[in-house]
Design an enzyme around this catalytic site. Structure first.
Site, PDB file in Angstrom:
ATOM      1  N   ARG A  64       0.815  -1.234   0.000  1.00  0.00           N
ATOM      2  CA  ARG A  64       0.000   0.000   0.000  1.00  0.00           C
ATOM      3  C   ARG A  64       0.841   1.272   0.000  1.00  0.00           C
ATOM      4  NH1 ARG A  64      -5.519   0.124   0.827  1.00  0.00           N
ATOM      5  NH2 ARG A  64      -6.438  -1.927   0.678  1.00  0.00           N
ATOM      6  N   TYR A 109     -15.484  -9.979  -0.567  1.00  0.00           N
ATOM      7  CA  TYR A 109     -16.056  -8.638  -0.752  1.00  0.00           C
ATOM      8  C   TYR A 109     -17.299  -8.707  -1.642  1.00  0.00           C
ATOM      9  CZ  TYR A 109     -11.965  -6.567   1.401  1.00  0.00           C
ATOM     10  OH  TYR A 109     -11.005  -6.212   2.310  1.00  0.00           O
ATOM     11  N   ASP A 116      -6.419  -1.820  -7.881  1.00  0.00           N
ATOM     12  CA  ASP A 116      -7.082  -2.417  -6.726  1.00  0.00           C
ATOM     13  C   ASP A 116      -7.484  -3.854  -7.063  1.00  0.00           C
ATOM     14  OD1 ASP A 116      -8.168  -1.465  -3.936  1.00  0.00           O
ATOM     15  OD2 ASP A 116      -9.623  -2.867  -4.755  1.00  0.00           O
ATOM     16  N   ARG A 171      -5.511  13.015  -5.325  1.00  0.00           N
ATOM     17  CA  ARG A 171      -6.850  12.470  -5.045  1.00  0.00           C
ATOM     18  C   ARG A 171      -7.893  13.557  -4.832  1.00  0.00           C
ATOM     19  NH1 ARG A 171     -10.445  10.416  -4.275  1.00  0.00           N
ATOM     20  NH2 ARG A 171     -10.755   9.072  -2.475  1.00  0.00           N
ATOM     21  N   ARG A 189      -2.474   6.727   0.424  1.00  0.00           N
ATOM     22  CA  ARG A 189      -2.852   7.931   1.177  1.00  0.00           C
ATOM     23  C   ARG A 189      -1.821   8.468   2.147  1.00  0.00           C
ATOM     24  NH1 ARG A 189      -8.180   5.052   2.764  1.00  0.00           N
ATOM     25  NH2 ARG A 189      -6.570   3.474   2.665  1.00  0.00           N
TER      26      ARG A 189
HETATM   27  O1  CP3 Z   1      -0.054  -1.361  -2.639  1.00  0.00           O
HETATM   28  C1  CP3 Z   1      -0.260  -0.344  -3.348  1.00  0.00           C
HETATM   29  O2  CP3 Z   1       0.067   0.790  -2.994  1.00  0.00           O
HETATM   30  C2  CP3 Z   1      -0.869  -0.565  -4.717  1.00  0.00           C
HETATM   31  C3  CP3 Z   1      -2.265  -0.368  -4.834  1.00  0.00           C
HETATM   32  C4  CP3 Z   1      -3.250  -1.200  -4.004  1.00  0.00           C
HETATM   33  C5  CP3 Z   1      -4.473  -0.635  -3.563  1.00  0.00           C
HETATM   34  N1  CP3 Z   1      -5.207  -1.624  -2.998  1.00  0.00           N
HETATM   35  C6  CP3 Z   1      -4.869   0.789  -3.733  1.00  0.00           C
HETATM   36  C7  CP3 Z   1      -5.969   1.334  -2.926  1.00  0.00           C
HETATM   37  C8  CP3 Z   1      -3.249  -2.538  -3.631  1.00  0.00           C
HETATM   38  C9  CP3 Z   1      -2.173  -3.590  -3.815  1.00  0.00           C
HETATM   39  C10 CP3 Z   1      -4.508  -2.797  -3.009  1.00  0.00           C
HETATM   40  C11 CP3 Z   1      -4.890  -4.141  -2.510  1.00  0.00           C
HETATM   41  C12 CP3 Z   1      -6.175  -4.322  -1.858  1.00  0.00           C
HETATM   42  N2  CP3 Z   1      -7.347  -3.661  -2.107  1.00  0.00           N
HETATM   43  C13 CP3 Z   1      -6.432  -5.323  -0.876  1.00  0.00           C
HETATM   44  C14 CP3 Z   1      -5.439  -6.363  -0.384  1.00  0.00           C
HETATM   45  C15 CP3 Z   1      -4.410  -5.830   0.523  1.00  0.00           C
HETATM   46  C16 CP3 Z   1      -4.887  -5.431   1.890  1.00  0.00           C
HETATM   47  O3  CP3 Z   1      -4.696  -4.262   2.228  1.00  0.00           O
HETATM   48  O4  CP3 Z   1      -5.394  -6.292   2.627  1.00  0.00           O
HETATM   49  C17 CP3 Z   1      -7.767  -5.209  -0.504  1.00  0.00           C
HETATM   50  C18 CP3 Z   1      -8.479  -6.052   0.517  1.00  0.00           C
HETATM   51  C19 CP3 Z   1      -8.352  -4.159  -1.295  1.00  0.00           C
HETATM   52  C20 CP3 Z   1      -9.764  -3.689  -1.295  1.00  0.00           C
HETATM   53  C21 CP3 Z   1      -9.887  -2.273  -0.913  1.00  0.00           C
HETATM   54  N3  CP3 Z   1      -9.444  -1.191  -1.658  1.00  0.00           N
HETATM   55  C22 CP3 Z   1     -10.492  -1.765   0.254  1.00  0.00           C
HETATM   56  C23 CP3 Z   1     -11.111  -2.619   1.358  1.00  0.00           C
HETATM   57  C24 CP3 Z   1     -10.407  -0.372   0.189  1.00  0.00           C
HETATM   58  C25 CP3 Z   1     -10.983   0.603   1.167  1.00  0.00           C
HETATM   59  C26 CP3 Z   1     -10.268   0.644   2.421  1.00  0.00           C
HETATM   60  C27 CP3 Z   1      -8.984   1.405   2.248  1.00  0.00           C
HETATM   61  O5  CP3 Z   1      -7.930   0.850   2.558  1.00  0.00           O
HETATM   62  O6  CP3 Z   1      -9.122   2.535   1.805  1.00  0.00           O
HETATM   63  C28 CP3 Z   1      -9.695  -0.030  -0.993  1.00  0.00           C
HETATM   64  C29 CP3 Z   1      -9.351   1.338  -1.460  1.00  0.00           C
HETATM   65  C30 CP3 Z   1      -7.957   1.611  -1.926  1.00  0.00           C
HETATM   66  N4  CP3 Z   1      -7.175   0.750  -2.637  1.00  0.00           N
HETATM   67  C31 CP3 Z   1      -7.231   2.825  -1.746  1.00  0.00           C
HETATM   68  C32 CP3 Z   1      -5.986   2.655  -2.372  1.00  0.00           C
HETATM   69  C33 CP3 Z   1      -4.881   3.678  -2.511  1.00  0.00           C
HETATM   70  C34 CP3 Z   1      -7.749   4.082  -1.050  1.00  0.00           C
HETATM   71  C35 CP3 Z   1      -8.547   4.851  -2.032  1.00  0.00           C
HETATM   72  C36 CP3 Z   1      -8.558   6.317  -1.754  1.00  0.00           C
HETATM   73  O7  CP3 Z   1      -7.617   7.009  -2.167  1.00  0.00           O
HETATM   74  O8  CP3 Z   1      -9.526   6.780  -1.164  1.00  0.00           O
END
Ligand code: CP3
Length: 333
Positions: free
Chosen positions: A22, A144, A71, A35, A26
């Site tokens: 991640r 999900y 994502d 963003r 953010r």
């Molecule tokens: O790792 C990285 O920086 C690359 C991008 C990446 C994102 N999500 C961007 C993202 C990766 C590899 C993920 C994986 C992901 N997404 C997982 C598995 C890893 C983990 O953390 O367990 C899961 C379960 C998701 C699903 C997901 N995406 C959720 C539940 C959410 C909302 C909660 C949260 O963390 O915000 C997201 C949103 C998300 N994915 C954001 C980002 C940068 C935030 C979006 C924003 O800018 O508002």
């Protein structure tokens, strides 16, 4: 060759390569600024913004690898589901009435912008850095999808598992086919490594993981591993190591509670391991970070190791603290 690819081939590096799950997100002020101008999903489909965001942590922190900005849920609309990310709520997925019936992904047609973003990122990536592609594990995506968003107990997905195992396997298989096609399309577009994020795999009963899930994962990993190394990551996977060992993965990502010693017992000392600094240490102090990094490097020992967190970097993490961790990783000893 890059430092990370070297380690994935089982070579031991004096200083481990380092990146953070991640990291393209953010906690970076430049991400938050971007963003403010674009919705998350718009960013995920715009090649220029994908490349810019993926490269942010490389430029800011000089990490050894860039993880593709996207994502694990990104392809759900292409399969006929609704997908929105709501501020403070996370993903909201719209399901049609007969939701267990859906087509497989055609990434070249349906995710053009995403793949173009991968190509542009690779072209712009500095020498020596590694580009990581990724997808979710089918069970994690299903957890999900079935609930329509984040959930605590995965009631709907598990009702399917326990109540209609044939449908469960069919759905997992379909999702698995899309996961594989997505990974292969990323590999063809420049990903040099892929990571399978199977965050919630550790919520399955051992017997069900073995009977229903392992074969689905096996097909994905075997095919993906023909093109690039494959890293498998999830939370609370220690009890499943004897099963995961049967997968042709290249490396295992350890979460925070996992033990290097236990992983080495099962996978052997030459097997590359990734992890596992507690992301909350980055909220504590520079001294705590330095101590924890030292402890983890000692635990990993002289074996192939990619330094990472045990889960994603938390949004309130000070960027300077992440830089402290990276400096500590690269310090000799
Ligand atoms: O790792 C990285 O920086 C690359 C991008 C990446 C994102 N999500 C961007 C993202 C990766 C590899 C993920 C994986 C992901 N997404 C997982 C598995 C890893 C983990 O953390 O367990 C899961 C379960 C998701 C699903 C997901 N995406 C959720 C539940 C959410 C909302 C909660 C949260 O963390 O915000 C997201 C949103 C998300 N994915 C954001 C980002 C940068 C935030 C979006 C924003 O800018 O508002």
């Amino acid at each position: 060759m890059t430092l990370m690819l070297d380690v994935l081939q089982g070579r031991r590096a004096g200083v481990p390569p380092v990146w953070f799950m991640r990291q393209a997100g953010r906690f970076l002020p430049e991400y938050r600024a971007l963003r403010e101008r674009h919705p998350f999903l718009t960013m995920c489909h715009d090649p220029g913004l994908i490349a810019e965001t993926t490269l942010m942590p490389v430029r800011r922190l000089d990490v050894d690898a860039a993880i593709f900005f996207s994502d694990i849920l990104i392809f759900l609309p292409a399969l006929g589901f609704g997908l929105e990310f709501k501020e403070g709520e996370g993903p909201v997925i719209g399901k049609p009435a007969r939701w267990t019936d859906f087509p497989a992904l055609d990434p070249e047609k349906q995710l053009k912008g995403v793949l173009e973003g991968m190509r542009q990122t690779r072209a712009a990536l500095p020498q020596g850095k590694t580009l990581i592609g990724f997808a979710g594990g089918p069970w994690t995506i299903l957890s999900y999808l079935a609930e329509g968003g984040s959930s605590r107990n995965f009631e709907t997905a598990k009702a399917l598992l326990f109540g209609e195992p044939e449908t469960f396997v069919k759905v997992l298989d379909r999702l698995g086919e899309s996961v594989l096609r997505f990974l292969q399309a990323q590999q063809a577009s420049g990903a040099q490594v892929v990571q399978i994020f199977d965050t919630w795999a550790g919520t399955l009963p051992f017997a069900h993981y073995e009977r229903y899930y392992l074969p689905v994962l096996h097909r994905i990993v075997e095919a993906a591993a023909r093109a690039t190394p494959v890293i498998y990551f999830g939370l609370n996977l220690t009890p499943y190591y004897p099963l995961i060992r049967e997968l042709p993965i290249t490396a295992l990502g350890l979460d925070t509670p996992a033990s290097f010693a236990r992983a080495r017992e099962v996978f052997g000392s030459a097997f590359p391991l990734q992890g596992n600094l507690d992301p909350t240490v980055l909220l504590a102090s520079d001294t705590a970070v330095e101590e924890e990094v030292r402890r983890i490097k000692a635990e990993a020992g002289p074996n192939p190791h990619i330094f990472n967190l045990g889960h994603g970097v938390l949004p309130p993490t000070p960027v300077g603290r992440a830089a402290t961790a990276i400096r500590a990783v690269r310090r000799a000893g």
